[in-house]
Enzyme design. Sequence first.
Site, PDB file in Angstrom:
ATOM      1  N   ASP A 198      61.208   8.000   7.973  1.00  0.00           N
ATOM      2  CA  ASP A 198      60.988   6.995   6.944  1.00  0.00           C
ATOM      3  C   ASP A 198      59.806   7.378   6.057  1.00  0.00           C
ATOM      4  OD1 ASP A 198      60.716   4.525   5.529  1.00  0.00           O
ATOM      5  OD2 ASP A 198      61.562   3.443   7.251  1.00  0.00           O
ATOM      6  N   THR A 221      64.301   1.328   2.256  1.00  0.00           N
ATOM      7  CA  THR A 221      64.683   1.733   3.606  1.00  0.00           C
ATOM      8  C   THR A 221      66.150   1.482   3.915  1.00  0.00           C
ATOM      9  OG1 THR A 221      62.448   1.458   4.473  1.00  0.00           O
ATOM     10  CG2 THR A 221      64.251   1.320   6.059  1.00  0.00           C
ATOM     11  N   ASN A 265      66.634  -3.935   0.701  1.00  0.00           N
ATOM     12  CA  ASN A 265      66.308  -4.535   1.990  1.00  0.00           C
ATOM     13  C   ASN A 265      66.709  -6.010   1.985  1.00  0.00           C
ATOM     14  OD1 ASN A 265      65.199  -2.112   2.835  1.00  0.00           O
ATOM     15  ND2 ASN A 265      63.092  -2.701   2.372  1.00  0.00           N
ATOM     16  N   ARG A 310      66.867  -2.616  10.694  1.00  0.00           N
ATOM     17  CA  ARG A 310      67.795  -2.103   9.681  1.00  0.00           C
ATOM     18  C   ARG A 310      67.989  -0.595   9.794  1.00  0.00           C
ATOM     19  NH1 ARG A 310      63.124  -3.954   7.197  1.00  0.00           N
ATOM     20  NH2 ARG A 310      61.875  -2.459   5.991  1.00  0.00           N
ATOM     21  N   ASP A 365      64.723   8.447   4.103  1.00  0.00           N
ATOM     22  CA  ASP A 365      65.403   7.373   3.387  1.00  0.00           C
ATOM     23  C   ASP A 365      64.871   7.184   1.973  1.00  0.00           C
ATOM     24  OD1 ASP A 365      62.979   6.570   4.435  1.00  0.00           O
ATOM     25  OD2 ASP A 365      63.665   4.583   5.062  1.00  0.00           O
ATOM     26  N   HIS A 366      63.679   7.691   1.705  1.00  0.00           N
ATOM     27  CA  HIS A 366      63.072   7.597   0.381  1.00  0.00           C
ATOM     28  C   HIS A 366      61.743   8.338   0.415  1.00  0.00           C
ATOM     29  CE1 HIS A 366      60.320   4.692   2.160  1.00  0.00           C
ATOM     30  NE2 HIS A 366      61.361   4.005   2.594  1.00  0.00           N
TER      31      HIS A 366
END
Length: 560
Positions: A45, A85, A106, A159, A342-343
């Site tokens: 992450d 995320t 999100n 998540r 994820d980013h």
Amino acid sequence: MSAFVRPSLSASLWLALASGLCPVAASSMSDAPDRPKLVILITVDQLRGDMLTRFEDRFEGGFKTLLDEGTLYTSAHYPYATTFTAVGHATLATGSFPIDHGIVGNNWWNIESGTEMYCVQDAHHGQSPANLTTTTLGDELMLATGGAARSFSISVKDRAAILPGGYYGKAFWYQRDGQFGWSTYYGADLPQWLQDFNARDIASDCVGESWELLRPVESYVFKSQDDRPYESGDRLGKTFPHPLGSSKSEVHALVKYTPYGDVLLAELAKALIEAEKLGQKDGTDFLAISFSASDYVGHTFGPNSLEAEDNLLRLDRTIGGLLTFLDESVGRDQILIALSADHGVDAIPAHRIAAREGHPPHIDLEVSACDDPCTMAGRIVGEELMRQANEYLKQQFQIDRELIIAFKDPGFYLDPKKTGELDVAVIERLLADWALSKHSIARAFTRTDLLMGNVPSDPVATRVVGSFHPERSANVTIVQRSGWYLWEGAGGIYAAMHGSPYNYDTHVPIVIFGAGTPKGRSARPVTPLDIAPTLANRLGILAPSGSSGEVLVESIPSRN
């Protein structure tokens, strides 16, 4: 839907920490099987695309092994703007755009119910993949094998576990009491092995301990970035060492904000693999592991911090320990790993200002929340922006009702119960033009224009189109200027932020490793959407139902 077009393209925690010090022993992969026994999707992450290569000479564990022996893609970018995320994890697992996997953020606003929707919210089970609208790689693997394959997904974040797990897999995530659990979607009682793992309460080994630097401070690039006024030190303080708490309850709450949250997850992965014998039976199994500490640390201290740098070095060690375990329990030639993020993340706005001025600005987070045309960076608070926008629309239409019901990053949602006789397209246009009058906002796109395909073809606009979902996206989507922080509420929790279509948020690494994958590097432009179809190709199965990605051909073993 008219002219909308999808764009192209611890027995103790401390022992566990030490176990990953050494890289995985080298072994021949010339006799690698066509199909591996275990496929692992590792998501880090907030691991921005430059971080692996920038700190490459500092790694001695897992990252070093992956970089030295795998195929690295250095020019991977998400082709959409909502770099959050949930969106990233859904994309990695499905190989698809938000319009296909359905996860637009999100959180988003559910116009039909008039309530906020959390990405893994489920009225029946509390949390589940119910909002996902396409299959995942794990789902397709289970379908292709008639249920013989097993699929699991784990993370500290719900998540980040649920979405990669898909509909058929089992997901486990960290709970507030220091335990890992799931929702009733997956079953009534936790597996016995997980109950046993929870009983060990590994996190409590940190009671009375502190997060200290792994190496001498002089060896760090950001050795002078340990005490900055604009970091968020509400939980851990702003300087090393960072105490983790003197009680179990304190540690259970704080551990995920430190590198030890990732260590805890790695220990869970080992327990899961051992108990379920993943990769040790006939066929292929799937495991998704999402390490979250980089995101928590990055939000708190920023990516250009001593904390972020130390966390990355410790994660290298943690992944190294996991690879060693996998090599011994499953076998190197039986494992296929894909690692990505994820980013990315932007620097703290005040850090950008400090870099320009040549000295640390004596300002805190809130002071940087200005809209001065001379300001190169700052904070945009969505709640305040919505308040101002509602007042503007009241004046324009001479009404006393608020037309905007919610701001969910990155856009305004209109209230259909309040718009009444007013033309929604006109409201959207007025709102977009008002937003563009703000120095901090660079672009604004109306829902009407996005539905009609009436948008420019430049890179930023293309990424906004890539984020759009006809039923779940906002009426007006805004894009902040580069370097500007945009979030829904004021708060003091986050110092740094992501979620934009800019390079620092879209750029992530992709590494494919194991099971005969060639060693090498490619600067060819690719996207994280390519991971799922690439792994599906290696397994000889169908790619996820909404997949738009392409096979990363450089990572495919040659067949002599």
